[in-house]
Design a protein around this motif. Structure first.
Motif, PDB file in Angstrom:
ATOM      1  N   MET A 268     -47.784 -34.903  55.778  1.00  8.72           N
ATOM      2  CA  MET A 268     -46.923 -34.101  55.035  1.00  8.72           C
ATOM      3  C   MET A 268     -46.628 -33.025  56.155  1.00  8.72           C
ATOM      4  SD  MET A 268     -48.123 -31.450  51.962  1.00  8.72           S
ATOM      5  CE  MET A 268     -49.509 -30.930  52.624  1.00  8.72           C
ATOM      6  N   ARG A 269     -45.202 -32.702  55.985  1.00  9.25           N
ATOM      7  CA  ARG A 269     -44.561 -31.852  57.163  1.00  9.25           C
ATOM      8  C   ARG A 269     -45.107 -30.464  56.722  1.00  9.25           C
ATOM      9  NH1 ARG A 269     -38.896 -32.498  60.302  1.00  9.25           N
ATOM     10  NH2 ARG A 269     -39.119 -31.064  61.897  1.00  9.25           N
ATOM     11  N   THR A 270     -45.341 -29.634  57.552  1.00  9.44           N
ATOM     12  CA  THR A 270     -45.588 -28.196  57.223  1.00  9.44           C
ATOM     13  C   THR A 270     -44.817 -27.463  58.110  1.00  9.44           C
ATOM     14  OG1 THR A 270     -47.692 -28.664  56.841  1.00  9.44           O
ATOM     15  CG2 THR A 270     -47.480 -26.599  57.222  1.00  9.44           C
ATOM     16  N   LEU A 271     -44.284 -26.356  57.602  1.00  6.80           N
ATOM     17  CA  LEU A 271     -43.381 -25.247  58.127  1.00  6.80           C
ATOM     18  C   LEU A 271     -44.499 -23.842  58.070  1.00  6.80           C
ATOM     19  CD1 LEU A 271     -39.922 -24.672  57.394  1.00  6.80           C
ATOM     20  CD2 LEU A 271     -41.428 -22.626  57.281  1.00  6.80           C
ATOM     21  N   VAL A 272     -44.258 -23.388  59.461  1.00  5.27           N
ATOM     22  CA  VAL A 272     -45.024 -22.148  59.614  1.00  5.27           C
ATOM     23  C   VAL A 272     -43.810 -20.864  59.663  1.00  5.27           C
ATOM     24  CG1 VAL A 272     -46.795 -20.777  60.928  1.00  5.27           C
ATOM     25  CG2 VAL A 272     -47.200 -23.336  60.556  1.00  5.27           C
ATOM     26  N   ALA A 273     -44.247 -19.970  58.841  1.00  5.07           N
ATOM     27  CA  ALA A 273     -43.237 -18.810  59.039  1.00  5.07           C
ATOM     28  C   ALA A 273     -44.064 -17.507  58.905  1.00  5.07           C
ATOM     29  CB  ALA A 273     -42.228 -18.811  57.777  1.00  5.07           C
ATOM     30  N   SER A 274     -43.520 -16.633  59.998  1.00  2.76           N
ATOM     31  CA  SER A 274     -44.281 -15.521  60.139  1.00  2.76           C
ATOM     32  C   SER A 274     -43.578 -14.351  60.423  1.00  2.76           C
ATOM     33  CB  SER A 274     -45.649 -15.590  61.230  1.00  2.76           C
ATOM     34  OG  SER A 274     -46.194 -14.495  61.405  1.00  2.76           O
ATOM     35  N   ASP A 275     -44.007 -13.223  59.818  1.00  2.00           N
ATOM     36  CA  ASP A 275     -43.455 -11.734  60.239  1.00  2.00           C
ATOM     37  C   ASP A 275     -43.938 -11.620  61.828  1.00  2.00           C
ATOM     38  OD1 ASP A 275     -42.422  -9.192  60.054  1.00  2.00           O
ATOM     39  OD2 ASP A 275     -44.398  -8.726  59.850  1.00  2.00           O
TER      40      ASP A 275
ATOM     41  N   GLU B 177     -44.639 -28.311  52.787  1.00  2.00           N
ATOM     42  CA  GLU B 177     -45.876 -27.346  52.707  1.00  2.00           C
ATOM     43  C   GLU B 177     -45.488 -26.083  53.615  1.00  2.00           C
ATOM     44  OE1 GLU B 177     -50.554 -26.969  52.870  1.00  2.00           O
ATOM     45  OE2 GLU B 177     -49.424 -27.780  54.473  1.00  2.00           O
ATOM     46  N   ILE B 178     -45.511 -24.708  53.111  1.00  2.00           N
ATOM     47  CA  ILE B 178     -45.143 -23.638  53.991  1.00  2.00           C
ATOM     48  C   ILE B 178     -46.588 -22.875  53.981  1.00  2.00           C
ATOM     49  CG2 ILE B 178     -43.902 -21.605  53.760  1.00  2.00           C
ATOM     50  CD1 ILE B 178     -41.602 -22.735  52.296  1.00  2.00           C
ATOM     51  N   LEU B 179     -46.631 -22.538  55.417  1.00  2.00           N
ATOM     52  CA  LEU B 179     -47.766 -21.351  55.636  1.00  2.00           C
ATOM     53  C   LEU B 179     -47.017 -20.250  56.176  1.00  2.00           C
ATOM     54  CD1 LEU B 179     -50.231 -23.879  57.893  1.00  2.00           C
ATOM     55  CD2 LEU B 179     -50.093 -23.434  55.320  1.00  2.00           C
ATOM     56  N   ALA B 180     -47.500 -19.118  55.499  1.00  2.00           N
ATOM     57  CA  ALA B 180     -46.874 -17.719  56.195  1.00  2.00           C
ATOM     58  C   ALA B 180     -47.886 -16.556  56.271  1.00  2.00           C
ATOM     59  CB  ALA B 180     -46.013 -17.278  54.779  1.00  2.00           C
TER      60      ALA B 180
END
Length: 270
Positions: free
Chosen positions: A1-8, A206-209
């Motif tokens: 499962m490809r995960t994208l990580v987005a962060s301020d 999936e998105i982690l933030a």
């Protein structure tokens, strides 16, 4: 499962000298890496440990900086690891693809704002017309998308922000108080919408933030898992969500803990 990580970035991953929040004796303070200079002076930092972890993270997955900064302000930052293929600037107003703002995304954002929000000029006039010169230091328009004020926080009346928030909401705008800055941003202008577009393009499932301010709340809510530091607008308000971890760490130590959490979300050891 490809995960994208987005962060301020500011006060989530990187910290000014005033925001470092170091509580240990000087001899025990972590080594810091400067990742931004402005007018030939160091501006923002993260710990050297966080820098190494962030480089590992960026090499293993799609890492998307998601900031309220303008494109020019974002361009001053040089994070460790490979240059991100995607970055979100101006709170979602610009989606950078290999450093260039995507014109299709710009058109999409402009159409959404025009359909749902009062004009920028009306909101700007309200802010400048009701602000007191005793506490107002600067007024700026960012990317012709939103407006913010720089204020003397101790002199700022709480009622002014509350009244502005209600007035703006009726016109499709969101107000956020972050340190010495008061932002007024169109409600359709969100980090989560831009990050969702990156997820669509990359096929991420999936998105982690992570984020610390009210303007990060939509990003955290849209993510599958999220983290917020023990400082900032969200922490001050006691904001929480079932899938968002409220960290106790504050300052630059929280930035390091967030990167460890991202790696843990990928199954990394950090």
């Amino acid at each position: 499962m490809r995960t994208l990580v987005a962060s301020d970035l500011d006060r989530t991953l990187i910290y000014s000298a005033a925001a470092l929040g170091l509580t240990v004796p000087d001899a025990e303070a972590p080594r810091l890496l400067c990742v931004e200079t402005y007018e030939r002076a160091p501006q923002s930092y993260l710990t050297e440990t966080a820098a190494g972890l962030l480089a590992e993270l960026a090499a293993r997955t799609t890492f998307v900086p998601a900031t309220t900064r303008t494109r020019a302000q974002y361009g001053r930052i040089h994070l460790p690891g490979p240059e991100p293929e995607f970055a979100v600037c101006a709170n979602g107003g610009h989606l950078l693809v290999r450093g260039v703002s995507d014109p299709d995304w710009q058109r999409t954002v402009a159409e959404r704002i025009a359909a749902h929000c009062a004009p920028l000029a009306e909101v700007r006039d309200r802010l400048t017309g009701t602000a007191d010169p005793a506490w107002l230091r600067k007024e700026r328009v960012a990317e012709d998308l939103f407006v913010y004020l720089v204020v003397e926080r101790p002199l700022l009346p709480d009622t002014w922000v509350k009244d502005l928030t209600g007035w703006a909401a009726e016109r499709g705008w969101t107000v956020s108080l972050q340190g010495r800055k008061i932002y007024a941003v169109p409600q359709p202008l969100t980090k989560s919408a831009a990050v969702a577009e990156v997820a669509r393009r990359t096929g991420a499932a999936e998105i982690l933030a992570a984020g610390d301010s009210l303007l990060d709340a939509d990003l955290l809510l849209a993510a599958d898992r999220g983290w917020r530091p023990g400082h900032g607008e969200l922490a001050d308000a006691g904001w929480c969500a079932p899938h968002v971890t409220a960290l106790e760490a504050r300052g630059v130590a929280a930035g390091e803990e967030i990167v460890r959490a991202f790696l843990g979300g990928l199954g990394g050891l950090g």
